[in-house]
Write a protein that holds these residues in place. Sequence first.
Motif, PDB file in Angstrom:
ATOM      1  N   ASN A  52       0.819  -1.203   0.000  1.00  0.00           N
ATOM      2  CA  ASN A  52       0.000   0.000   0.000  1.00  0.00           C
ATOM      3  C   ASN A  52       0.858   1.262   0.000  1.00  0.00           C
ATOM      4  O   ASN A  52       0.346   2.368   0.131  1.00  0.00           O
ATOM      5  CB  ASN A  52      -0.945   0.022   1.202  1.00  0.00           C
ATOM      6  N   ILE A  55       1.993   0.849  -4.967  1.00  0.00           N
ATOM      7  CA  ILE A  55       0.741   0.144  -5.225  1.00  0.00           C
ATOM      8  C   ILE A  55       0.708  -0.460  -6.626  1.00  0.00           C
ATOM      9  O   ILE A  55       0.911   0.255  -7.620  1.00  0.00           O
ATOM     10  CB  ILE A  55      -0.449   1.114  -5.067  1.00  0.00           C
ATOM     11  N   HIS A  57      -1.307  -0.915  -9.092  1.00  0.00           N
ATOM     12  CA  HIS A  57      -2.651  -0.421  -9.404  1.00  0.00           C
ATOM     13  C   HIS A  57      -3.303  -1.113 -10.596  1.00  0.00           C
ATOM     14  O   HIS A  57      -4.498  -0.962 -10.823  1.00  0.00           O
ATOM     15  CB  HIS A  57      -2.611   1.092  -9.642  1.00  0.00           C
ATOM     16  N   ASN A  58      -2.541  -1.876 -11.336  1.00  0.00           N
ATOM     17  CA  ASN A  58      -3.086  -2.567 -12.510  1.00  0.00           C
ATOM     18  C   ASN A  58      -3.155  -4.079 -12.303  1.00  0.00           C
ATOM     19  O   ASN A  58      -3.167  -4.838 -13.262  1.00  0.00           O
ATOM     20  CB  ASN A  58      -2.225  -2.242 -13.735  1.00  0.00           C
ATOM     21  N   TYR A  62      -4.096  -7.937  -6.400  1.00  0.00           N
ATOM     22  CA  TYR A  62      -3.959  -6.991  -5.292  1.00  0.00           C
ATOM     23  C   TYR A  62      -5.336  -6.581  -4.770  1.00  0.00           C
ATOM     24  O   TYR A  62      -5.592  -6.617  -3.558  1.00  0.00           O
ATOM     25  CB  TYR A  62      -3.169  -5.774  -5.764  1.00  0.00           C
ATOM     26  N   TYR A  63      -6.232  -6.210  -5.660  1.00  0.00           N
ATOM     27  CA  TYR A  63      -7.561  -5.754  -5.245  1.00  0.00           C
ATOM     28  C   TYR A  63      -8.404  -6.895  -4.682  1.00  0.00           C
ATOM     29  O   TYR A  63      -9.173  -6.695  -3.736  1.00  0.00           O
ATOM     30  CB  TYR A  63      -8.262  -5.071  -6.416  1.00  0.00           C
ATOM     31  N   THR A  72      -7.690   2.658  -3.848  1.00  0.00           N
ATOM     32  CA  THR A  72      -8.389   2.736  -5.137  1.00  0.00           C
ATOM     33  C   THR A  72      -8.464   4.154  -5.697  1.00  0.00           C
ATOM     34  O   THR A  72      -8.674   4.333  -6.889  1.00  0.00           O
ATOM     35  CB  THR A  72      -9.825   2.191  -4.994  1.00  0.00           C
ATOM     36  N   LYS A  73      -8.299   5.155  -4.832  1.00  0.00           N
ATOM     37  CA  LYS A  73      -8.463   6.540  -5.270  1.00  0.00           C
ATOM     38  C   LYS A  73      -7.165   7.331  -5.125  1.00  0.00           C
ATOM     39  O   LYS A  73      -6.372   7.082  -4.213  1.00  0.00           O
ATOM     40  CB  LYS A  73      -9.558   7.238  -4.456  1.00  0.00           C
ATOM     41  N   ILE A  75      -4.399   7.423  -6.547  1.00  0.00           N
ATOM     42  CA  ILE A  75      -3.074   6.803  -6.672  1.00  0.00           C
ATOM     43  C   ILE A  75      -2.210   7.658  -7.591  1.00  0.00           C
ATOM     44  O   ILE A  75      -2.655   8.117  -8.636  1.00  0.00           O
ATOM     45  CB  ILE A  75      -3.197   5.370  -7.230  1.00  0.00           C
ATOM     46  N   ARG A  77       0.170   7.532 -10.162  1.00  0.00           N
ATOM     47  CA  ARG A  77       0.682   6.511 -11.083  1.00  0.00           C
ATOM     48  C   ARG A  77       2.058   6.906 -11.604  1.00  0.00           C
ATOM     49  O   ARG A  77       2.233   7.963 -12.203  1.00  0.00           O
ATOM     50  CB  ARG A  77      -0.302   6.309 -12.228  1.00  0.00           C
ATOM     51  N   HIS A  85       1.310   5.639  -2.988  1.00  0.00           N
ATOM     52  CA  HIS A  85       0.200   5.963  -2.094  1.00  0.00           C
ATOM     53  C   HIS A  85      -0.029   7.470  -2.177  1.00  0.00           C
ATOM     54  O   HIS A  85       0.918   8.255  -2.286  1.00  0.00           O
ATOM     55  CB  HIS A  85       0.568   5.556  -0.662  1.00  0.00           C
TER      56      HIS A  85
END
Length: 395
Positions: A52, A55, A57-58, A62-63, A72-73, A75, A77, A85
């Motif tokens: 975390n 992350i 994110h893709n 993980y999710y 989820t919000k 991030i 990138r 984070h």
Amino acid sequence: MDRRKFIKDSALASSLFFVPSFVKAFESVATEKLGYRRLVIVQLAGGNDGLNTIIPHNNDVYYNARPRLAITKDIIRLNDNLGFHPSLAPLRSLFDNGELSIINNVGYPNPVRSHFRSMDIWQTASDSDEYLQSGWLGRYLDAHGQKPYNAIEMDEQLSLAMKGEHFNGIATNNYKALYKTAKDPFFKSVLNHYNDTHLSEHNLGYLYQTMIEAKSSAKYIYEKTKVKLSQQDYPQNNFAKQLKNVAQFVNSDLDTKVFYTSLGGFDTHANQQNKQSRLLEQYAESISAFVKDLKRNETFEDTLILTFSEFGRRVKQNAANGTDHGAANNVFIIGKNLKTAGFYNNLASLTDLDTNGDLKYEIDFRSVYATILSKWMNVSTKGIINSKQEVLHFI
């Protein structure tokens, strides 16, 4: 001076100069000169959750593993797969400027999930089944240190990492109070009795030496630092205060090559999101101010910052909206002219885990240490890092 009073009052010396085995503290005097580069250690105590922090994110795994805990919000990138984070936003400019290298999957064989034991392993650079009484930075001081202030920890007590076999660093969270304590009339009284004929009988000669060095170090730090007080704005928290003091030491050109700082509270077994978010915000804002301070004073180029935690967290969240003790984790390297900025390597597989459900380590943390010693501090790792480690290419 009465011997009982001397022993009682000598607690002042230990409060200045944390040397449990003070009898060995000055048996050897190093002859090699220290280089001009500095190392700042940041310990995230408690086991920061690396997944975390950086992350994936893709990554659906993980999710799915963290239905309530995954970020989820907002991030930040950094590439198609990994991001910061949201609380690490102050570090984005370092990443974009090539001044941050993120090393993923750092750990060691047969990982230990006890806070105290794993921290000992990281601080001593031992194997998981090996117990050492000296730290890797302490052994560096054994070989290359000259004065206690060559390594300073911003705390009331000295970590095992800073304790050598013959030479230790100095611990203080308030250098002004350190100096004030060193001026206590007791010290003058003690030092006036330095040639007391009963010293050898009571085996107190080394303690006198320790006190002399403690007083000298306190005076040196205080007098040297007065000339370059920080003008940078820092956040109002204890970690930022540590870094502000370090910046003042660095910018005042103290002959200190290692600084040790810490930020605790990362043992997030329950209700992790808000707690980690707050801690990462403290870390990022404080580091950002620290780097700006160094840049303003043209000392950033000669300073390397290493951030680590004793272990990561389990990939799967627990029932208390937290994470349990894990294994491999990410390490941050901050500095100028890094050879491998950005991501040093990819994140380990989230499906090919160890038997406990943890990320498998790829890079031995002692390789990070060995690289810093050989490529940054410009010294041999012999006698400091026992295991033969590959040299990495982040600096």
